[in-house]
Design a protein around this motif. Structure first.
Motif, PDB file in Angstrom:
ATOM      1  N   ARG A 208       3.986 -30.832  37.335  1.00  0.00           N
ATOM      2  CA  ARG A 208       3.931 -32.133  36.656  1.00  0.00           C
ATOM      3  C   ARG A 208       2.532 -32.500  36.163  1.00  0.00           C
ATOM      4  NH1 ARG A 208       8.223 -35.911  40.137  1.00  0.00           N
ATOM      5  NH2 ARG A 208       9.963 -34.434  39.983  1.00  0.00           N
ATOM      6  N   TRP A 209       1.741 -31.479  35.854  1.00  0.00           N
ATOM      7  CA  TRP A 209       0.445 -31.713  35.215  1.00  0.00           C
ATOM      8  C   TRP A 209       0.572 -31.681  33.700  1.00  0.00           C
ATOM      9  CZ3 TRP A 209      -1.148 -27.076  38.611  1.00  0.00           C
ATOM     10  CH2 TRP A 209      -1.234 -27.488  39.948  1.00  0.00           C
ATOM     11  N   LEU A 210       1.688 -31.155  33.224  1.00  0.00           N
ATOM     12  CA  LEU A 210       1.952 -31.046  31.792  1.00  0.00           C
ATOM     13  C   LEU A 210       3.381 -31.475  31.536  1.00  0.00           C
ATOM     14  CD1 LEU A 210       1.303 -30.055  28.886  1.00  0.00           C
ATOM     15  CD2 LEU A 210       2.046 -27.762  29.625  1.00  0.00           C
ATOM     16  N   SER A 211       3.562 -32.384  30.576  1.00  0.00           N
ATOM     17  CA  SER A 211       4.897 -32.852  30.228  1.00  0.00           C
ATOM     18  C   SER A 211       5.485 -31.977  29.130  1.00  0.00           C
ATOM     19  CB  SER A 211       4.846 -34.297  29.736  1.00  0.00           C
ATOM     20  OG  SER A 211       6.071 -34.659  29.131  1.00  0.00           O
ATOM     21  N   PRO A 212       6.756 -31.527  29.298  1.00  0.00           N
ATOM     22  CA  PRO A 212       7.396 -30.764  28.225  1.00  0.00           C
ATOM     23  C   PRO A 212       7.594 -31.578  26.959  1.00  0.00           C
ATOM     24  CG  PRO A 212       8.993 -31.323  29.935  1.00  0.00           C
ATOM     25  CD  PRO A 212       7.641 -31.699  30.468  1.00  0.00           C
ATOM     26  N   GLY A 213       7.433 -32.910  27.076  1.00  0.00           N
ATOM     27  CA  GLY A 213       7.537 -33.773  25.917  1.00  0.00           C
ATOM     28  C   GLY A 213       6.242 -33.943  25.154  1.00  0.00           C
ATOM     29  N   SER A 214       5.157 -33.325  25.641  1.00  0.00           N
ATOM     30  CA  SER A 214       3.890 -33.387  24.927  1.00  0.00           C
ATOM     31  C   SER A 214       3.828 -32.273  23.886  1.00  0.00           C
ATOM     32  CB  SER A 214       2.713 -33.272  25.906  1.00  0.00           C
ATOM     33  OG  SER A 214       2.746 -32.023  26.581  1.00  0.00           O
ATOM     34  N   TYR A 215       2.817 -32.336  23.043  1.00  0.00           N
ATOM     35  CA  TYR A 215       2.656 -31.359  21.961  1.00  0.00           C
ATOM     36  C   TYR A 215       1.412 -30.513  22.198  1.00  0.00           C
ATOM     37  CZ  TYR A 215       6.255 -33.627  19.127  1.00  0.00           C
ATOM     38  OH  TYR A 215       7.440 -34.128  18.661  1.00  0.00           O
ATOM     39  N   LEU A 216       1.547 -29.218  21.931  1.00  0.00           N
ATOM     40  CA  LEU A 216       0.374 -28.344  21.918  1.00  0.00           C
ATOM     41  C   LEU A 216      -0.382 -28.608  20.624  1.00  0.00           C
ATOM     42  CD1 LEU A 216      -1.375 -25.957  22.865  1.00  0.00           C
ATOM     43  CD2 LEU A 216       0.300 -24.419  21.795  1.00  0.00           C
ATOM     44  N   TRP A 217      -1.627 -29.077  20.772  1.00  0.00           N
ATOM     45  CA  TRP A 217      -2.419 -29.478  19.609  1.00  0.00           C
ATOM     46  C   TRP A 217      -3.459 -28.440  19.198  1.00  0.00           C
ATOM     47  CZ3 TRP A 217      -2.103 -33.579  16.303  1.00  0.00           C
ATOM     48  CH2 TRP A 217      -1.152 -34.548  16.608  1.00  0.00           C
ATOM     49  N   GLN A 218      -4.110 -27.815  20.157  1.00  0.00           N
ATOM     50  CA  GLN A 218      -5.224 -26.923  19.794  1.00  0.00           C
ATOM     51  C   GLN A 218      -5.395 -25.836  20.841  1.00  0.00           C
ATOM     52  OE1 GLN A 218      -9.342 -28.240  20.293  1.00  0.00           O
ATOM     53  NE2 GLN A 218      -9.755 -27.685  18.166  1.00  0.00           N
ATOM     54  N   VAL A 219      -5.719 -24.633  20.370  1.00  0.00           N
ATOM     55  CA  VAL A 219      -6.118 -23.528  21.229  1.00  0.00           C
ATOM     56  C   VAL A 219      -7.486 -23.060  20.750  1.00  0.00           C
ATOM     57  CG1 VAL A 219      -5.594 -21.217  22.096  1.00  0.00           C
ATOM     58  CG2 VAL A 219      -3.720 -22.814  21.594  1.00  0.00           C
ATOM     59  N   ALA A 220      -8.489 -23.162  21.634  1.00  0.00           N
ATOM     60  CA  ALA A 220      -9.847 -22.739  21.310  1.00  0.00           C
ATOM     61  C   ALA A 220     -10.267 -21.618  22.258  1.00  0.00           C
ATOM     62  CB  ALA A 220     -10.820 -23.915  21.428  1.00  0.00           C
ATOM     63  N   ALA A 221     -11.206 -20.795  21.809  1.00  0.00           N
ATOM     64  CA  ALA A 221     -11.772 -19.731  22.628  1.00  0.00           C
ATOM     65  C   ALA A 221     -13.276 -19.740  22.416  1.00  0.00           C
ATOM     66  CB  ALA A 221     -11.187 -18.369  22.239  1.00  0.00           C
ATOM     67  N   GLY A 222     -14.035 -19.871  23.513  1.00  0.00           N
ATOM     68  CA  GLY A 222     -15.483 -19.973  23.347  1.00  0.00           C
ATOM     69  C   GLY A 222     -16.220 -19.859  24.660  1.00  0.00           C
ATOM     70  N   PHE A 223     -17.472 -20.287  24.631  1.00  0.00           N
ATOM     71  CA  PHE A 223     -18.375 -20.130  25.767  1.00  0.00           C
ATOM     72  C   PHE A 223     -18.957 -21.495  26.142  1.00  0.00           C
ATOM     73  CE2 PHE A 223     -18.504 -16.421  23.005  1.00  0.00           C
ATOM     74  CZ  PHE A 223     -18.232 -15.374  23.884  1.00  0.00           C
ATOM     75  N   GLU A 224     -18.646 -21.958  27.349  1.00  0.00           N
ATOM     76  CA  GLU A 224     -19.317 -23.149  27.856  1.00  0.00           C
ATOM     77  C   GLU A 224     -20.709 -22.730  28.320  1.00  0.00           C
ATOM     78  OE1 GLU A 224     -16.327 -26.430  29.572  1.00  0.00           O
ATOM     79  OE2 GLU A 224     -16.554 -24.690  30.892  1.00  0.00           O
ATOM     80  N   LEU A 225     -21.729 -23.277  27.695  1.00  0.00           N
ATOM     81  CA  LEU A 225     -23.109 -22.898  27.985  1.00  0.00           C
ATOM     82  C   LEU A 225     -23.749 -23.922  28.907  1.00  0.00           C
ATOM     83  CD1 LEU A 225     -24.281 -21.869  24.390  1.00  0.00           C
ATOM     84  CD2 LEU A 225     -23.145 -20.461  26.130  1.00  0.00           C
ATOM     85  N   TRP A 226     -24.170 -23.466  30.093  1.00  0.00           N
ATOM     86  CA  TRP A 226     -24.930 -24.290  31.028  1.00  0.00           C
ATOM     87  C   TRP A 226     -26.417 -24.079  30.821  1.00  0.00           C
ATOM     88  CZ3 TRP A 226     -22.342 -26.924  35.305  1.00  0.00           C
ATOM     89  CH2 TRP A 226     -20.953 -26.768  35.285  1.00  0.00           C
ATOM     90  N   SER A 227     -26.789 -22.896  30.364  1.00  0.00           N
ATOM     91  CA  SER A 227     -28.161 -22.570  29.957  1.00  0.00           C
ATOM     92  C   SER A 227     -28.101 -21.273  29.184  1.00  0.00           C
ATOM     93  CB  SER A 227     -29.099 -22.420  31.163  1.00  0.00           C
ATOM     94  OG  SER A 227     -28.750 -21.283  31.943  1.00  0.00           O
ATOM     95  N   GLY A 228     -29.071 -21.058  28.294  1.00  0.00           N
ATOM     96  CA  GLY A 228     -29.126 -19.810  27.540  1.00  0.00           C
ATOM     97  C   GLY A 228     -27.865 -19.560  26.737  1.00  0.00           C
ATOM     98  N   GLY A 229     -27.524 -18.259  26.616  1.00  0.00           N
ATOM     99  CA  GLY A 229     -26.301 -17.893  25.909  1.00  0.00           C
ATOM    100  C   GLY A 229     -26.504 -17.103  24.644  1.00  0.00           C
ATOM    101  N   ALA A 230     -27.766 -16.968  24.168  1.00  0.00           N
ATOM    102  CA  ALA A 230     -27.994 -16.214  22.941  1.00  0.00           C
ATOM    103  C   ALA A 230     -27.551 -14.769  23.125  1.00  0.00           C
ATOM    104  CB  ALA A 230     -29.467 -16.266  22.563  1.00  0.00           C
ATOM    105  N   GLY A 231     -26.749 -14.293  22.179  1.00  0.00           N
ATOM    106  CA  GLY A 231     -26.217 -12.940  22.245  1.00  0.00           C
ATOM    107  C   GLY A 231     -24.735 -12.882  22.584  1.00  0.00           C
TER     108      GLY A 231
END
Length: 241
Positions: A208-231
């Motif tokens: 019950r963390w997700l309702s089947p009546g809700s809509y899938l709006w976006q799928v993203a793929a990326g890097f959460e940067l806490w520091s650095g990250g170049a490369g």
């Protein structure tokens, strides 16, 4: 975009990476040509005070060229590529989103990354659900496939797609009024191919963390940067909702 990034907004295909377009501002987003001619969105997303710069060649890939802000103890930026709709209602063409959660059948995601870089980061899908018409998110599901130097994970284990994941939950609050569900892969990988997304969604629905009546709006793929990250680089990305 992470939960804090979304809160801030609420308040106010395979090619080798090559330098063509820089996106160094907030939000610093632009469209590129995704798999099968679909439109994807690339976003530097320096929501936490970062200064991440990215380069891309107009296809479904990008490289983080710099991120020089010192660690603050929280996420500085989430450079990413995505399909679907942003909070303001701007949608990428040909994504098939938004779509009712109960209408999803066998959504899959493929993603290849380069995960060698100095700093602290996670490599993660960020998936957003909400009502239609859209008035704000109801559920955010993050799927970490890799990371470096991250804070300790939850001790709760779940098995999805035959893989062990650490589960972390953050319930809705006044400032972040949606359910946050994080799955962190116990054994890190740098790529996934045709990874079924429905088992993650079904697990969230069952609890019950997700309702089947809700809509899938976006799928993203990326890097959460806490520091650095170049490369760090996203070398290919595709989602079939």
């Amino acid at each position: 975009m992470t939960i804090a990034a979304a809160a801030a907004l609420l308040l106010g295909a395979m090619r080798a990476p090559a330098s063509a377009t820089a996106a160094c501002t907030t939000p610093g987003w632009h469209t590129v040509t995704g798999t099968d001619g679909r439109q994807d969105v690339i976003n530097s997303d320096n929501w936490g005070g970062g200064d991440a710069c990215m380069s891309d060649d107009g296809g479904p890939d990008f490289t983080i060229t710099s991120q020089d802000v010192a660690a603050t103890g929280s996420v500085l930026a989430y450079p990413n590529i995505s399909i679907g709709c942003y909070w303001a209602g701007t949608c990428s063409a040909g994504s098939g989103l938004p779509i009712l959660a109960s209408a999803l059948t066998h959504p899959v995601a493929s993603w290849t990354t380069t995960d060698t870089a100095p700093g602290v980061f996670d490599t993660a899908f960020d998936i957003w659900f909400g009502p239609q018409p859209y008035t704000g998110p109801s559920t955010e599901i993050m799927i970490f496939i890799n990371g470096q130097g991250l804070p300790a994970h939850s001790s709760t284990e779940v098995t999805i797609n035959g893989v062990q994941w650490w589960l972390t939950l953050l319930p809705p609050t006044a400032s972040k009024p949606w359910q946050y569900v994080q799955f962190r892969r116990a054994t890190s990988v740098t790529s996934v191919k045709n990874m079924p997304l429905m088992p993650f969604f079904s697990y969230a629905e069952k609890n019950r963390w997700l309702s089947p009546g809700s809509y899938l709006w976006q799928v993203a793929a990326g890097f959460e940067l806490w520091s650095g990250g170049a490369g760090l680089a996203s070398n290919s990305f595709s989602v079939s909702p």
